[in-house]
Scaffold this active site. Structure first.
Site, PDB file in Angstrom:
ATOM      1  N   SER A 172      13.029   4.616   0.144  1.00 20.76           N
ATOM      2  CA  SER A 172      11.815   4.381  -0.519  1.00 20.76           C
ATOM      3  C   SER A 172      12.026   3.795  -1.887  1.00 20.76           C
ATOM      4  CB  SER A 172      11.182   5.631  -0.073  1.00 20.76           C
ATOM      5  OG  SER A 172       9.848   5.795  -1.052  1.00 20.76           O
ATOM      6  N   TYR A 186       2.012  -0.648  -5.645  1.00 17.10           N
ATOM      7  CA  TYR A 186       3.698   0.064  -5.296  1.00 17.10           C
ATOM      8  C   TYR A 186       3.852   0.921  -4.255  1.00 17.10           C
ATOM      9  CZ  TYR A 186       9.097  -0.423  -5.094  1.00 17.10           C
ATOM     10  OH  TYR A 186      10.490   0.578  -4.641  1.00 17.10           O
ATOM     11  N   LYS A 190       5.853   2.829  -0.815  1.00 14.08           N
ATOM     12  CA  LYS A 190       6.738   3.545  -0.300  1.00 14.08           C
ATOM     13  C   LYS A 190       6.469   5.529  -0.376  1.00 14.08           C
ATOM     14  CE  LYS A 190      10.084   0.461  -1.844  1.00 14.08           C
ATOM     15  NZ  LYS A 190      10.850   0.485  -0.435  1.00 14.08           N
TER      16      LYS A 190
END
Length: 332
Positions: A172, A186, A190
Site C-alpha cells: 500500500s 491514488y 491504497k
C-alpha cells in the site's frame, strides 16, 4: 501503592513478551522458496526480489515491460547464493484479464513449484486537484492498484490454503493510511488494499496463511520521480515534512515483516506512529503489538493532530497566495 502498580505493569509486559512467541506465526524460510513479485521490474518491487534472491529464494518477476524485465533479471542474478536459483520473467498486465493472470501463474508454478510468497507491488500514481484529474484516471488507478493485487492473490490463494502455508503481501502506501491533498485518485486505491487484507486475513489465518500490508513512505523510485513532476504545490510542501527513503531499505523491512507473518509493515518513526494511529480493528501478530497500540494510541493522536493542523495551514496558505496572485493579474 504506585510502586505496586508499576511492578504489576512491568510483570505484565514481561509476561506478554514471554507468551508472544507462542502465538506468533512461524517464520517462512526463504531458501528454496518460490517468491512471486508483481511490478518487479523496478523500484520497491525489484528491491524486494533482490532481497529474497539474496536469501536463496526462486523468483518470478511479473511486469508489463518485457525489456525492463530482462534487464532486471540480469541484475538480480548477480546476487545468487547457489547455482540452483532461477529468476523467471513474465510479461503481463495483472490488472486487465484475470484468466490471463491465472494462466501465467500456473505456468510459473509448474516451473518453480507452488508459490510460497506473493508480493503485490504493481501500482501507479496520479496526483492533482480532485477537479483537475481526468475521470478515467480514477478508473485506471483502481484497476492497477486494487484489481492488480486482487487477481494474482485470487490465483494463488487456493493452493496456499491446501498446503497450509503461504504469505501474501499488499504494498500500500502511507497515502493508504492518511488522505492527503492531491491524492484523491491514488489514496482510495491504497485504502482499499487495507480492507481487502483484513477480510482475507480472517479467512486464511486458520490455514496458516498470513497477509501483510506494507505502508512505505515516499521512496526514491522511478515512479516517485515521475509522480513528483505533476504534484501540486500543496502536496510538495506537505511531502517535505518527511524524508524520502531508499527502496532497498523499504524492501528489507517488507521482506522481514512478511516472512514473520506481521500484518502491518511500516518504515521509520512516522510509519510506526501511523500504524499505531490507524490500527483500528486490524489483526495483531503478537500480544506485545496489541499492547503497544493500546498504550501509544492517545499520545500519538495528539501528535497527529499537530501534523493535521500543519497540513491544513499549508493548504490554506497556498490558497491565499494563489488568490492574491490571481487578483493581482486581474488588476494589471
Amino acid at each position: 501503592m504506585l510502586l505496586l502498580a508499576a511492578a504489576f505493569i512491568v510483570a505484565f509486559v514481561l509476561l506478554l513478551y514471554m507468551v508472544s512467541p507462542l502465538i506468533s506465526p512461524k517464520s517462512l524460510k526463504l531458501p528454496g522458496a518460490h517468491v512471486v513479485v508483481t511490478g518487479g521490474s523496478s523500484g520497491i518491487g525489484k528491491c524486494i526480489a533482490i532481497e529474497c534472491y539474496k536469501q536463496g529464494a526462486f523468483i518470478t518477476l511479473i511486469a508489463r515491460d518485457e525489456n525492463r524485465l530482462l534487464q532486471t533479471k540480469k541484475e538480480i542474478e548477480k546476487y545468487s547464493v547457489n547455482d540452483k536459483q532461477v529468476v523467471l520473467c513474465i510479461s503481463v498486465d495483472v490488472s486487465k484479464d484475470y484468466e490471463q493472470v491465472e494462466n501465467v501463474l500456473k505456468q510459473a508454478q509448474e516451473k518453480l513449484g507452488p508459490v510460497d510468497m506473493l508480493v503485490n507491488c504493481a501500482g501507479t500514481s496520479v496526483t492533482g486537484k480532485f477537479e483537475d484529474i481526468e475521470v478515467n484516471s480514477f478508473e485506471r488507478l483502481m484497476a492497477v492498484n486494487y484489481l492488480g493485487s486482487v487477481y494474482p492473490s485470487r490465483a494463488v490463494i487456493a493452493t496456499m490454503k491446501e498446503r497450509r502455508m503461504g504469505r501474501i503481501v499488499f504494498v500500500s502506501s502511507q497515502a493508504g493510511q492518511l488522505g492527503l491533498f492531491g491524492y484523491t485518485a491514488y489514496s482510495p486505491t491504497k485504502f482499499a488494499l487495507r480492507g481487502l487484507a483484513e477480510a482475507l486475513q480472517m479467512e486464511v489465518k486458520p490455514y496458516n496463511v498470513y497477509v501483510t500490508v506494507a505502508y512505505p513512505p515516499d521512496t526514491d523510485t522511478p515512479g516517485f520521480a515521475e509522480e513528483s513532476k505533476t504534484k501540486p504545490l500543496e502536496t510538495k510542501l506537505i511531502s517535505e515534512t518527511s524524508s524520502v527513503c531508499q527502496a532497498e531499505q523499504v524492501a528489507r523491512v517488507i521482506v522481514k515483516d512478511a516472512i514473520q507473518g506481521n500484518f502491518n509493515s511500516s518504515v521509520g518513526s512516522d510509519g510506526y506512529m501511523l500504524s499505531i494511529l490507524t490500527s483500528g480493528m486490524s489483526p495483531v501478530t503478537s500480544l506485545t503489538e496489541g499492547l503497544q497500540q493500546v498504550v501509544c494510541m492517545g499520545i500519538f493522536r495528539i501528535i497527529g493532530l499537530f501534523y493535521l493542523g500543519s497540513f491544513d495551514s499549508i493548504v490554506r496558505r497556498c490558497m491565499m497566495q494563489r488568490e492574491k496572485s490571481e487578483s493581482a493579474d486581474k488588476t494589471e
